[in-house]
Design a protein around this motif. Sequence first.
Motif, PDB file in Angstrom:
ATOM      1  N   PRO A   1       5.788  10.205   1.670  1.00 11.05           N
ATOM      2  CA  PRO A   1       4.883   8.688   1.785  1.00 11.05           C
ATOM      3  C   PRO A   1       4.702   7.756   2.571  1.00 11.05           C
ATOM      4  CG  PRO A   1       6.421   9.334  -0.047  1.00 11.05           C
ATOM      5  CD  PRO A   1       6.559   9.975   0.537  1.00 11.05           C
ATOM      6  N   LEU A   2       3.893   7.324   3.229  1.00  8.44           N
ATOM      7  CA  LEU A   2       3.927   5.614   3.644  1.00  8.44           C
ATOM      8  C   LEU A   2       3.309   4.946   3.470  1.00  8.44           C
ATOM      9  CD1 LEU A   2       3.920   5.368   6.414  1.00  8.44           C
ATOM     10  CD2 LEU A   2       1.414   5.612   6.740  1.00  8.44           C
TER      11      LEU A   2
ATOM     12  N   ASP B   1       2.003  -6.063   3.397  1.00 10.50           N
ATOM     13  CA  ASP B   1       1.694  -6.293   3.872  1.00 10.50           C
ATOM     14  C   ASP B   1       1.306  -6.398   6.375  1.00 10.50           C
ATOM     15  OD1 ASP B   1       2.052  -8.646   2.024  1.00 10.50           O
ATOM     16  OD2 ASP B   1       3.888  -9.193   3.387  1.00 10.50           O
ATOM     17  N   GLY B   2       1.069  -4.912   5.547  1.00  4.04           N
ATOM     18  CA  GLY B   2       0.177  -4.075   6.913  1.00  4.04           C
ATOM     19  C   GLY B   2       1.454  -3.986   7.361  1.00  4.04           C
ATOM     20  N   THR B   3       2.009  -3.948   7.400  1.00  4.61           N
ATOM     21  CA  THR B   3       3.635  -3.022   8.473  1.00  4.61           C
ATOM     22  C   THR B   3       3.643  -2.345   7.390  1.00  4.61           C
ATOM     23  OG1 THR B   3       4.642  -5.492   9.718  1.00  4.61           O
ATOM     24  CG2 THR B   3       5.502  -3.391   9.750  1.00  4.61           C
ATOM     25  N   PRO B   4       3.645  -0.905   8.367  1.00  2.31           N
ATOM     26  CA  PRO B   4       5.381   0.401   7.908  1.00  2.31           C
ATOM     27  C   PRO B   4       6.195   0.188   7.609  1.00  2.31           C
ATOM     28  CG  PRO B   4       4.035   0.517   9.609  1.00  2.31           C
ATOM     29  CD  PRO B   4       3.528  -1.083   9.819  1.00  2.31           C
ATOM     30  N   LEU B   5       6.990   0.474   6.157  1.00  2.00           N
ATOM     31  CA  LEU B   5       7.703   1.425   6.720  1.00  2.00           C
ATOM     32  C   LEU B   5       8.275   2.527   7.332  1.00  2.00           C
ATOM     33  CD1 LEU B   5       9.540   0.727   3.182  1.00  2.00           C
ATOM     34  CD2 LEU B   5       8.916  -1.017   5.362  1.00  2.00           C
ATOM     35  N   GLN B   6       9.763   3.106   7.549  1.00  2.00           N
ATOM     36  CA  GLN B   6       9.580   4.257   8.545  1.00  2.00           C
ATOM     37  C   GLN B   6       8.958   4.873   7.487  1.00  2.00           C
ATOM     38  OE1 GLN B   6      13.700   5.264  10.069  1.00  2.00           O
ATOM     39  NE2 GLN B   6      13.019   7.141   9.237  1.00  2.00           N
ATOM     40  N   PRO B   7       7.654   6.705   8.228  1.00  3.62           N
ATOM     41  CA  PRO B   7       7.211   7.187   7.286  1.00  3.62           C
ATOM     42  C   PRO B   7       8.684   8.025   6.345  1.00  3.62           C
ATOM     43  CG  PRO B   7       6.125   7.074   9.386  1.00  3.62           C
ATOM     44  CD  PRO B   7       7.827   6.313   9.527  1.00  3.62           C
ATOM     45  N   GLY B   8       8.134   8.533   5.622  1.00  2.00           N
ATOM     46  CA  GLY B   8       8.666   9.122   4.382  1.00  2.00           C
ATOM     47  C   GLY B   8      10.082   8.580   3.356  1.00  2.00           C
ATOM     48  N   PHE B   9      10.109   8.464   2.568  1.00  2.00           N
ATOM     49  CA  PHE B   9      10.322   8.511   1.669  1.00  2.00           C
ATOM     50  C   PHE B   9      12.592   7.405   1.714  1.00  2.00           C
ATOM     51  CE2 PHE B   9      13.053   8.070  -3.132  1.00  2.00           C
ATOM     52  CZ  PHE B   9      12.285   6.013  -3.357  1.00  2.00           C
TER      53      PHE B   9
ATOM     54  N   LEU C   1       0.992  -1.262  -0.627  1.00  2.00           N
ATOM     55  CA  LEU C   1       0.171  -0.398  -0.056  1.00  2.00           C
ATOM     56  C   LEU C   1       0.743   1.216   0.196  1.00  2.00           C
ATOM     57  CD1 LEU C   1      -2.614   1.273   0.217  1.00  2.00           C
ATOM     58  CD2 LEU C   1      -2.505   1.040   3.036  1.00  2.00           C
ATOM     59  N   PHE C   2       0.592   1.998  -1.175  1.00  2.00           N
ATOM     60  CA  PHE C   2       1.392   3.374  -1.151  1.00  2.00           C
ATOM     61  C   PHE C   2       0.510   4.589  -0.563  1.00  2.00           C
ATOM     62  CE2 PHE C   2       3.546   7.092  -4.203  1.00  2.00           C
ATOM     63  CZ  PHE C   2       3.843   6.909  -2.788  1.00  2.00           C
ATOM     64  N   ILE C   3       1.146   5.049   0.822  1.00  2.00           N
ATOM     65  CA  ILE C   3      -0.138   6.363   0.702  1.00  2.00           C
ATOM     66  C   ILE C   3       0.523   7.895   0.910  1.00  2.00           C
ATOM     67  CG2 ILE C   3      -1.687   7.270   2.409  1.00  2.00           C
ATOM     68  CD1 ILE C   3      -1.148   4.471   3.898  1.00  2.00           C
ATOM     69  N   GLN C   4       0.492   8.542  -0.168  1.00  2.00           N
ATOM     70  CA  GLN C   4       0.373   9.375  -1.057  1.00  2.00           C
ATOM     71  C   GLN C   4      -0.500  11.431  -1.471  1.00  2.00           C
ATOM     72  OE1 GLN C   4       0.428  10.914  -4.263  1.00  2.00           O
ATOM     73  NE2 GLN C   4      -1.015   9.377  -4.767  1.00  2.00           N
ATOM     74  N   TYR C   5       0.428  11.588  -0.992  1.00  2.00           N
ATOM     75  CA  TYR C   5      -0.205  13.068  -1.311  1.00  2.00           C
ATOM     76  C   TYR C   5       0.645  12.968  -3.234  1.00  2.00           C
ATOM     77  CZ  TYR C   5      -2.253  18.174  -1.575  1.00  2.00           C
ATOM     78  OH  TYR C   5      -2.609  19.558  -1.375  1.00  2.00           O
TER      79      TYR C   5
ATOM     80  N   SER D   1       6.237  16.529  -3.894  1.00  2.00           N
ATOM     81  CA  SER D   1       7.497  15.993  -4.795  1.00  2.00           C
ATOM     82  C   SER D   1       8.017  14.786  -4.696  1.00  2.00           C
ATOM     83  CB  SER D   1       8.675  17.251  -4.747  1.00  2.00           C
ATOM     84  OG  SER D   1       9.506  17.242  -3.698  1.00  2.00           O
ATOM     85  N   THR D   2       8.200  14.871  -2.497  1.00  2.00           N
ATOM     86  CA  THR D   2       9.162  13.223  -2.542  1.00  2.00           C
ATOM     87  C   THR D   2       8.135  12.343  -2.772  1.00  2.00           C
ATOM     88  OG1 THR D   2       9.662  14.640  -0.668  1.00  2.00           O
ATOM     89  CG2 THR D   2      10.077  12.211   0.025  1.00  2.00           C
ATOM     90  N   CYS D   3       6.495  12.607  -2.706  1.00  2.00           N
ATOM     91  CA  CYS D   3       5.682  11.417  -3.116  1.00  2.00           C
ATOM     92  C   CYS D   3       5.870  10.902  -4.538  1.00  2.00           C
ATOM     93  CB  CYS D   3       3.883  11.687  -2.435  1.00  2.00           C
ATOM     94  SG  CYS D   3       4.337  12.106  -0.709  1.00  2.00           S
ATOM     95  N   LYS D   4       6.220  11.352  -5.821  1.00  2.00           N
ATOM     96  CA  LYS D   4       6.094  11.465  -7.298  1.00  2.00           C
ATOM     97  C   LYS D   4       7.539  10.877  -7.256  1.00  2.00           C
ATOM     98  CE  LYS D   4       3.586  15.835  -8.149  1.00  2.00           C
ATOM     99  NZ  LYS D   4       4.104  17.483  -8.699  1.00  2.00           N
ATOM    100  N   LYS D   5       8.439  11.313  -6.357  1.00  2.00           N
ATOM    101  CA  LYS D   5       9.982  10.841  -6.716  1.00  2.00           C
ATOM    102  C   LYS D   5       9.415   9.572  -6.069  1.00  2.00           C
ATOM    103  CE  LYS D   5      14.367  10.762  -4.554  1.00  2.00           C
ATOM    104  NZ  LYS D   5      15.855  11.698  -3.737  1.00  2.00           N
TER     105      LYS D   5
END
Length: 119
Positions: A97-98, A102-110, A4-8, A12-16
């Motif tokens: 982005p977040l 599999d239900g576990t997030p990575l550290q927020p941000g890219f 799951l890719f959560i973004q705005y 610009s970081t989300c686009k990257k």
Amino acid sequence: MDVLFIQYPKCSTCKKAQKWLDERGVEYADRHIVEQNPTRDELEAWWQASGLPIRKFFNTSGMLYREQNVKARFEAGMTDQEALDLLASNGMMVKRPLLVIDGTPLQPGFKEALWEQAL
């Protein structure tokens, strides 16, 4: 693998990050953080699974963070539960982005190296 890719979209970081995912052929569900703000239950589950301090989930450079004086609220003793309520109140409060795998997030941000390792 469920990604799951959560973004705005205007971020610009989300686009990257999205370009990075696409270039690697990663299949993911795309979610607009404002139109489909993460729920309190989702945020709590991701926070618990991440092992990170709740502060890491805040968009500290955002206007809303400053307007609501969140840093001072933490310094005054805002609880983790109050922080979750605040995060769930507006998608712009959440660091992006977040990436949730599999239900576990990575550290927020890219963080390219972290994403590479996880995928």
